[in-house]
Enzyme design. Sequence first.
Site, PDB file in Angstrom:
ATOM      1  N   SER A  68       0.838  -1.204   0.000  1.00 47.08           N
ATOM      2  CA  SER A  68       0.000   0.000   0.000  1.00 47.08           C
ATOM      3  C   SER A  68       0.870   1.250   0.000  1.00 47.08           C
ATOM      4  O   SER A  68       1.990   1.245   0.514  1.00 47.08           O
ATOM      5  CB  SER A  68      -0.867  -0.006   1.264  1.00 47.08           C
ATOM      6  OG  SER A  68      -1.409   1.262   1.495  1.00 47.08           O
ATOM      7  N   GLN A  85       1.374  -0.070  -4.716  1.00 49.72           N
ATOM      8  CA  GLN A  85       0.127   0.681  -4.969  1.00 49.72           C
ATOM      9  C   GLN A  85       0.365   2.177  -4.791  1.00 49.72           C
ATOM     10  O   GLN A  85       1.109   2.608  -3.905  1.00 49.72           O
ATOM     11  CB  GLN A  85      -0.961   0.193  -4.000  1.00 49.72           C
ATOM     12  CG  GLN A  85      -2.299   0.897  -4.150  1.00 49.72           C
ATOM     13  CD  GLN A  85      -2.552   1.891  -3.048  1.00 49.72           C
ATOM     14  OE1 GLN A  85      -2.103   1.708  -1.912  1.00 49.72           O
ATOM     15  NE2 GLN A  85      -3.255   2.977  -3.359  1.00 49.72           N
ATOM     16  N   THR A 103      -4.651   3.133  -7.625  1.00 51.91           N
ATOM     17  CA  THR A 103      -6.006   3.001  -7.089  1.00 51.91           C
ATOM     18  C   THR A 103      -6.833   4.211  -7.520  1.00 51.91           C
ATOM     19  O   THR A 103      -6.452   5.353  -7.261  1.00 51.91           O
ATOM     20  CB  THR A 103      -5.961   2.899  -5.545  1.00 51.91           C
ATOM     21  OG1 THR A 103      -5.251   1.698  -5.209  1.00 51.91           O
ATOM     22  CG2 THR A 103      -7.352   2.834  -4.951  1.00 51.91           C
ATOM     23  N   LYS A 118      -6.652  -0.153 -10.299  1.00 47.50           N
ATOM     24  CA  LYS A 118      -7.453  -0.866  -9.290  1.00 47.50           C
ATOM     25  C   LYS A 118      -8.657  -0.031  -8.887  1.00 47.50           C
ATOM     26  O   LYS A 118      -8.491   1.129  -8.476  1.00 47.50           O
ATOM     27  CB  LYS A 118      -6.590  -1.133  -8.053  1.00 47.50           C
ATOM     28  CG  LYS A 118      -7.336  -1.704  -6.851  1.00 47.50           C
ATOM     29  CD  LYS A 118      -6.374  -2.059  -5.732  1.00 47.50           C
ATOM     30  CE  LYS A 118      -7.066  -2.641  -4.527  1.00 47.50           C
ATOM     31  NZ  LYS A 118      -7.670  -1.632  -3.650  1.00 47.50           N
ATOM     32  N   HIS A 162     -12.862  -1.326  -3.206  1.00 43.60           N
ATOM     33  CA  HIS A 162     -12.085  -1.013  -2.005  1.00 43.60           C
ATOM     34  C   HIS A 162     -12.606  -1.797  -0.788  1.00 43.60           C
ATOM     35  O   HIS A 162     -12.579  -1.320   0.342  1.00 43.60           O
ATOM     36  CB  HIS A 162     -12.139   0.492  -1.725  1.00 43.60           C
ATOM     37  CG  HIS A 162     -10.806   1.070  -1.347  1.00 43.60           C
ATOM     38  ND1 HIS A 162     -10.030   1.784  -2.223  1.00 43.60           N
ATOM     39  CD2 HIS A 162     -10.113   1.059  -0.180  1.00 43.60           C
ATOM     40  CE1 HIS A 162      -8.928   2.186  -1.605  1.00 43.60           C
ATOM     41  NE2 HIS A 162      -8.954   1.744  -0.372  1.00 43.60           N
ATOM     42  N   ASP A 170     -11.063  -8.233  -6.496  1.00 45.14           N
ATOM     43  CA  ASP A 170     -11.033  -8.441  -5.042  1.00 45.14           C
ATOM     44  C   ASP A 170     -12.354  -8.014  -4.442  1.00 45.14           C
ATOM     45  O   ASP A 170     -13.200  -7.418  -5.103  1.00 45.14           O
ATOM     46  CB  ASP A 170      -9.830  -7.753  -4.384  1.00 45.14           C
ATOM     47  CG  ASP A 170      -9.924  -6.229  -4.339  1.00 45.14           C
ATOM     48  OD1 ASP A 170     -11.037  -5.667  -4.430  1.00 45.14           O
ATOM     49  OD2 ASP A 170      -8.855  -5.593  -4.192  1.00 45.14           O
ATOM     50  N   GLY A 225     -14.539  -9.643  -0.841  1.00 44.94           N
ATOM     51  CA  GLY A 225     -15.450 -10.692  -0.387  1.00 44.94           C
ATOM     52  C   GLY A 225     -14.961 -12.112  -0.555  1.00 44.94           C
ATOM     53  O   GLY A 225     -15.713 -13.056  -0.300  1.00 44.94           O
ATOM     54  N   GLY A 248      -7.979  -8.906   0.990  1.00 43.33           N
ATOM     55  CA  GLY A 248      -7.594  -7.837   1.906  1.00 43.33           C
ATOM     56  C   GLY A 248      -7.743  -8.307   3.346  1.00 43.33           C
ATOM     57  O   GLY A 248      -6.800  -8.839   3.962  1.00 43.33           O
ATOM     58  N   ARG A 249      -8.973  -8.209   3.875  1.00 39.75           N
ATOM     59  CA  ARG A 249      -9.176  -8.548   5.291  1.00 39.75           C
ATOM     60  C   ARG A 249      -8.649  -9.937   5.670  1.00 39.75           C
ATOM     61  O   ARG A 249      -8.027 -10.072   6.742  1.00 39.75           O
ATOM     62  CB  ARG A 249     -10.663  -8.425   5.643  1.00 39.75           C
ATOM     63  CG  ARG A 249     -11.167  -6.975   5.596  1.00 39.75           C
ATOM     64  CD  ARG A 249     -12.672  -6.899   5.828  1.00 39.75           C
ATOM     65  NE  ARG A 249     -13.174  -5.557   5.727  1.00 39.75           N
ATOM     66  CZ  ARG A 249     -13.515  -4.966   4.563  1.00 39.75           C
ATOM     67  NH1 ARG A 249     -13.373  -5.618   3.418  1.00 39.75           N
ATOM     68  NH2 ARG A 249     -13.982  -3.733   4.557  1.00 39.75           N
TER      69      ARG A 249
END
Length: 376
Positions: free
Chosen positions: A110, A131, A159, A243, A267, A298, A300, A321-322
């Site tokens: 990031s 990114q 992004t 992105k 995002h 990306d 979910g 991500g998460r």
Amino acid sequence: MTARPQFDSIAEAEQRAARMLPPFLFDLLNNGGERNLTRDHNVAAFDEVSFRPHVGVQLGPRSMSTKFFDAECSLPVLIAPTGGQRLVHPMAEIAVARAARRSGSICVLSMDATYAATEVAREADGTLWQQIYMKWGRDAAVARIEDAAAAGCAALVMTVDLAAFPRPRALPAVNLDAATLARVGGQFVTHPRWARRFAVDQWRRRSLGVENTMLGTRPDNYSVTWEEMAWLRNLWSGPIVVKGVLRPDDAKRAVDSGANAVVVSNHGGKGLDSARPTLKALGPIVDAVADAVPVLIDGGIRRGGDVVKALALGAQATLIGRPFVWGLAVDGEEGVVEVLELLRHSIDRTLANLGCSSTADLDRSYLDVPSNWPRT
Ligand SMILES: Cc1cc2nc3c(=O)[nH]c(=O)nc-3n(C[C@H](O)[C@H](O)[C@H](O)COP(=O)(O)O)c2cc1C
């Protein structure tokens, strides 16, 4: 990987992270915009698609490898850029990049990373992409791009979504000023393992003279224009990944502006609430641009079956991500490896039960997609 797996699913990793991290931090990472609709709809969209498996197929060893800009990728799951990782674990991006390399993935750093790309590259020798946000202005972007070039980053990821941040109260919690400490300080007592780790790291940073800002002050305007994409294209001769597109016309515009790949992304729901879920946006974007550039997605993705659905709809790879942040919170580098390996095994089992030996052979005939999903 550690001898004993610490979790059997991403959901379990999330529960473990929720226990490890103080609630103010867990919420900061996990929350989407406003009512969390986009974040939750991203996840739910995967459940609306079902598989049409083949039976009676002689299966060989399954293959899921792919290639991006000459770099081999043995797992079609990349690490999405996420800011502020050092709040989660002191080794932050270094741990994540090492884990990505061990699992044959690619790590996207990031622009809000807590270690410089050159530091990460020194400590972890896998493929890195950097990114870029334009929110700090062109000079800041140039400085970051120079660092990315010195670190040998293979691509830039620009992004383009998140023109404004809908949760203005979120950041003060990160700055840990006196008012914030008064509000959340009690959580340090109730989460001693995280608090100890964080305090030792803070002390180390101070003794090293590292600036004590994690994310800095949040600017009001995040917007990016296609002129800035043209500017970036002139500056960087390597691959550029755009992105944050949800519409086929924007994906075409990105390719016309010189993008070498696009990521269908909202995002993770952190911006516009009630945006189109990414899996629903994927098909029309694949139809519009996949013959010209790779399409990634990306938002979910929580199990291997989700990855397989995205690939069957035409994505070349996915990002998470998460899920990797939860692995990082639970056990640093080992926790991230566990998340990636969980997904690898789940992709493998899904392919076997689908009667398909290779992700390269996946197509829409393996899926039932609801007829009311968007086509444009
Ligand atoms: C805590 C957090 C921080 C993020 N920071 C960034 C960032 O710095 N740059 C960026 O382009 N996207 C960022 N994102 C979005 C992710 O790159 C990605 O699009 C999203 O997390 C995917 O959804 P998922 O969390 O459901 O996998 C962030 C997401 C989260 C959850």
